[in-house]
Motif scaffolding. Structure first.
Motif, short mmCIF file in Angstrom:
data_model
loop_
_atom_site.label_atom_id
_atom_site.label_comp_id
_atom_site.label_asym_id
_atom_site.label_seq_id
_atom_site.Cartn_x
_atom_site.Cartn_y
_atom_site.Cartn_z
N VAL A 50 -40.61 14.42 30.84
CA VAL A 50 -39.36 15.18 30.77
C VAL A 50 -39.55 16.45 31.59
CG1 VAL A 50 -37.70 16.36 29.28
CG2 VAL A 50 -38.81 14.26 28.50
N PRO A 51 -39.19 16.45 32.88
CA PRO A 51 -39.38 17.65 33.70
C PRO A 51 -38.51 18.79 33.20
CG PRO A 51 -38.97 15.70 35.06
CD PRO A 51 -38.64 15.33 33.65
N VAL A 52 -39.10 19.96 33.09
CA VAL A 52 -38.34 21.13 32.66
C VAL A 52 -38.28 22.20 33.75
CG1 VAL A 52 -38.68 20.76 30.21
CG2 VAL A 52 -40.37 22.11 31.48
N ARG A 53 -39.21 22.20 34.66
CA ARG A 53 -39.14 23.09 35.81
C ARG A 53 -40.06 22.57 36.90
NH1 ARG A 53 -42.93 27.55 35.27
NH2 ARG A 53 -44.26 27.23 33.46
N ALA A 54 -39.85 23.06 38.11
CA ALA A 54 -40.60 22.52 39.25
C ALA A 54 -40.56 23.51 40.40
CB ALA A 54 -40.01 21.18 39.69
N ARG A 55 -41.58 23.43 41.23
CA ARG A 55 -41.64 24.23 42.44
C ARG A 55 -42.53 23.51 43.44
NH1 ARG A 55 -41.11 29.67 43.63
NH2 ARG A 55 -39.38 29.55 42.16
N GLY A 56 -42.02 23.27 44.62
CA GLY A 56 -42.82 22.64 45.66
C GLY A 56 -43.24 21.23 45.28
N LEU A 57 -44.54 21.00 45.28
CA LEU A 57 -45.10 19.69 44.95
C LEU A 57 -45.16 19.45 43.45
CD1 LEU A 57 -46.72 17.12 46.00
CD2 LEU A 57 -48.78 18.52 45.71
N THR A 58 -45.05 20.51 42.65
CA THR A 58 -45.42 20.44 41.24
C THR A 58 -44.23 20.38 40.30
OG1 THR A 58 -47.41 21.71 41.77
CG2 THR A 58 -46.80 21.57 39.45
N ILE A 59 -44.35 19.50 39.32
CA ILE A 59 -43.40 19.39 38.21
C ILE A 59 -44.14 19.74 36.92
CG2 ILE A 59 -42.16 17.73 36.75
CD1 ILE A 59 -41.33 16.25 39.21
N GLU A 60 -43.48 20.48 36.04
CA GLU A 60 -44.03 20.71 34.71
C GLU A 60 -43.16 19.99 33.70
OE1 GLU A 60 -44.86 24.29 31.52
OE2 GLU A 60 -45.31 24.64 33.65
N GLY A 61 -43.80 19.22 32.82
CA GLY A 61 -43.09 18.49 31.80
C GLY A 61 -42.88 19.32 30.55
N ALA A 62 -42.04 18.80 29.66
CA ALA A 62 -41.77 19.50 28.40
C ALA A 62 -43.03 19.66 27.56
CB ALA A 62 -40.69 18.74 27.62
N ASP A 63 -44.01 18.79 27.79
CA ASP A 63 -45.27 18.88 27.04
C ASP A 63 -46.24 19.88 27.64
OD1 ASP A 63 -45.92 17.58 29.36
OD2 ASP A 63 -46.78 15.79 28.42
N GLY A 64 -45.83 20.58 28.70
CA GLY A 64 -46.68 21.58 29.33
C GLY A 64 -47.60 21.03 30.40
N ARG A 65 -47.66 19.73 30.57
CA ARG A 65 -48.51 19.14 31.60
C ARG A 65 -47.88 19.32 32.97
NH1 ARG A 65 -50.82 13.40 31.41
NH2 ARG A 65 -52.10 14.44 32.98
N ARG A 66 -48.72 19.46 33.98
CA ARG A 66 -48.26 19.62 35.35
C ARG A 66 -48.64 18.39 36.17
NH1 ARG A 66 -49.81 26.00 36.36
NH2 ARG A 66 -48.09 26.85 35.12
N TYR A 67 -47.73 18.02 37.04
CA TYR A 67 -47.89 16.81 37.84
C TYR A 67 -47.67 17.13 39.31
CZ TYR A 67 -47.12 14.58 33.28
OH TYR A 67 -47.20 14.21 31.96
N LEU A 68 -48.45 16.48 40.17
CA LEU A 68 -48.22 16.52 41.61
C LEU A 68 -47.24 15.40 41.94
CD1 LEU A 68 -51.86 17.09 42.93
CD2 LEU A 68 -50.19 18.76 42.12
N ASP A 69 -46.09 15.76 42.46
CA ASP A 69 -45.00 14.81 42.65
C ASP A 69 -45.02 14.23 44.06
OD1 ASP A 69 -42.70 13.35 42.64
OD2 ASP A 69 -41.34 15.07 42.55
N CYS A 70 -45.54 13.01 44.17
CA CYS A 70 -45.54 12.31 45.46
C CYS A 70 -44.46 11.24 45.50
CB CYS A 70 -46.91 11.70 45.74
SG CYS A 70 -48.09 12.91 46.37
#
Length: 451
Positions: A50-70
């Motif tokens: 569940v993405p809650v915010r993002a910048r550039g390559l990175t998405i942060e989910g509602a669980d606080g985890r960060r993902y590199l979005d390819c």
């Protein structure tokens, strides 16, 4: 390919912001989605975040985890999430008091977008072009292109290619590779790894072109003069298969000699993605029609076709749509097109993509499950196979995708049997971020095979 702590931190940095979700809240949202949304949902099944915010390559989910979005919105986000120039352009329209919805009326925002877009087109097309603003999705632009050429030529048939993907509406699906019971003549698309003629390389491409020419000229071939040929310079959903430049030039010669309009579907390959501003630029081909969407809207819905003025024979209202006047998308698109051009991001994609391909090919000797690594620019595919048979291994590909997600890397699948790992990172990808992406993918592959 160990990644330093400093590079890892840079790759996943998201500026602080309020409004963050919670793990429990995210799980509840996912449950409600599963209960309420249709069985046709796709990405949500393989990416339960569940993405809650993002910048550039990175998405942060509602669980606080960060993902590199390819995945980048399936190639939509040329500049990544929430790029400052895009946000500034959107705020500029909002703060100006300009209307947000204008149907197809002329506005300064639309004029600026059209001017910037025409400046980026192949000169041979831009000098004598018309533009049609379509509904907000690329598939509607494909429909408009098909309607245009059928009106202009008085013919109804279509030439398309094995492995093609042009959208999910009826006409676009007819032109896509999985269709049946359609008015489309299917032609072989050249590729090295799974060449339809079993030879690959330049000879495979020559045979594919020869087959096309022979079929069109054979009075007993069963193919009436078609309204157009539609082609992707790199097949994305088809498995990241780049068209050889010489073959694409031959398709242009064949269609031009027979009075067949050539439609280039640049929905995913456009705006620098392949290492040139448009995919056809690599071959120096000037099509009669270009279908554009995804990145041209700067992350917001926008789709157009650009075509030679001589094809502009349809009547007023022949193709229309309520949401053709998306002012915010036009402003975001203008900013994106200009930023890609001014910062030479197409050239950057070519250079960085070549390095990433070389790095991924370096994994092949130690991983017999990697059948092929291919792509162009920052449009990259890794085909996974059964080492014993060489056949596609969709189960392994799905496992690799999950292992990537577990490591904070978002990738998607493509190809005939969903056995190709696809990378579509933003063109703003840094060297450090590229290293992080490659590290995580390199770790995920052996982890998936151990499953």
């Amino acid at each position: 390919m160990a990644l330093t702590e400093q590079a890892a931190a840079a790759a996943t940095h998201v500026p602080p912001q309020t409004g963050r979700g919670s793990a429990a809240g995210g799980e509840a949202i996912l449950r409600r989605q599963a209960q309420r949304e249709s069985a046709a949902r796709t990405y949500a099944r393989s990416l339960p975040i569940v993405p809650v915010r993002a910048r550039g390559l990175t998405i942060e989910g509602a669980d606080g985890r960060r993902y590199l979005d390819c995945l980048s919105g399936a190639g939509t986000l040329a500049l990544g999430h929430n790029h400052p120039v895009v946000l500034e352009a959107i705020r500029g329209v909002l703060d100006s008091g300009a209307p947000l919805h204008v149907l197809d009326l002329a506005t300064p925002v639309k004029d600026a977008f059209t001017t910037e877009l025409f400046a980026s087109l192949p000169p041979g097309l831009a000098a004598d072009a018309r533009i049609q603003f379509c509904g907000p999705a690329g598939t509607d632009a494909v429909e408009a292109a098909l309607k245009l050429v059928r009106t202009a030529t008085g013919r109804s048939g279509l030439l398309a290619f094995t492995g093609a993907y042009h959208g999910m509406t009826a006409g676009a699906l007819e032109a896509s590779g999985g269709a049946s019971d359609v008015r489309v003549t299917r032609l072989p698309y050249p590729q090295d790894y799974r060449c339809p003629f079993g030879v690959g390389g330049a000879e495979g491409a020559r045979l594919a072109a020869r087959w096309t020419e022979s079929l069109l000229d054979d009075p007993k071939g069963g193919v009436a003069a078609p309204a157009a040929m539609i082609v992707e310079s790199v097949q994305g959903e088809g498995g990241v298969n780049p068209a050889p430049d010489a073959w694409l030039r031959r398709m242009r010669e064949i269609t031009e000699a027979r009075g067949i309009p050539l439609i280039a579907d640049e929905v995913q390959t456009g705006v620098g993605r392949t290492g040139a501003f448009w995919g056809v630029d690599h071959a120096g081909v000037v099509p009669d029609v270009m279908v554009l969407s995804k990145a041209i809207g700067g992350s917001l819905p926008l789709a157009v076709i650009v075509y030679r003025a001589g094809l502009d024979l349809w009547a007023p209202g022949a193709h229309a749509g309520t949401f053709r006047g998306n002012q915010l998308a036009m402003a975001a698109g203008t900013a994106t097109l200009a930023y890609v051009r001014e910062n030479r991001l197409a050239q950057r994609a070519a250079e960085l993509g070549a390095r990433m391909l070389a790095s991924l090919r370096g994994l092949v000797p130690d991983h017999p499950c990697i059948g092929d690594v291919r792509g162009r620019g920052l449009m990259i595919g890794v085909e996974l196979v059964d080492p014993d048979t060489g056949g596609a291994d969709p189960a392994l590909a799905a496992a690799v995708r999950q292992e990537c997600l577990d490591r904070g890397l978002i990738v998607e699948l493509g190809g005939r049997h969903a056995s190709v790992i696809r990378l579509l990172p933003p063109l703003t990808l840094t060297d450090e971020q590229a290293a992080a992406v490659l590290d995580r993918l390199a770790d995920a592959i052996p982890a998936a095979t151990r499953r």
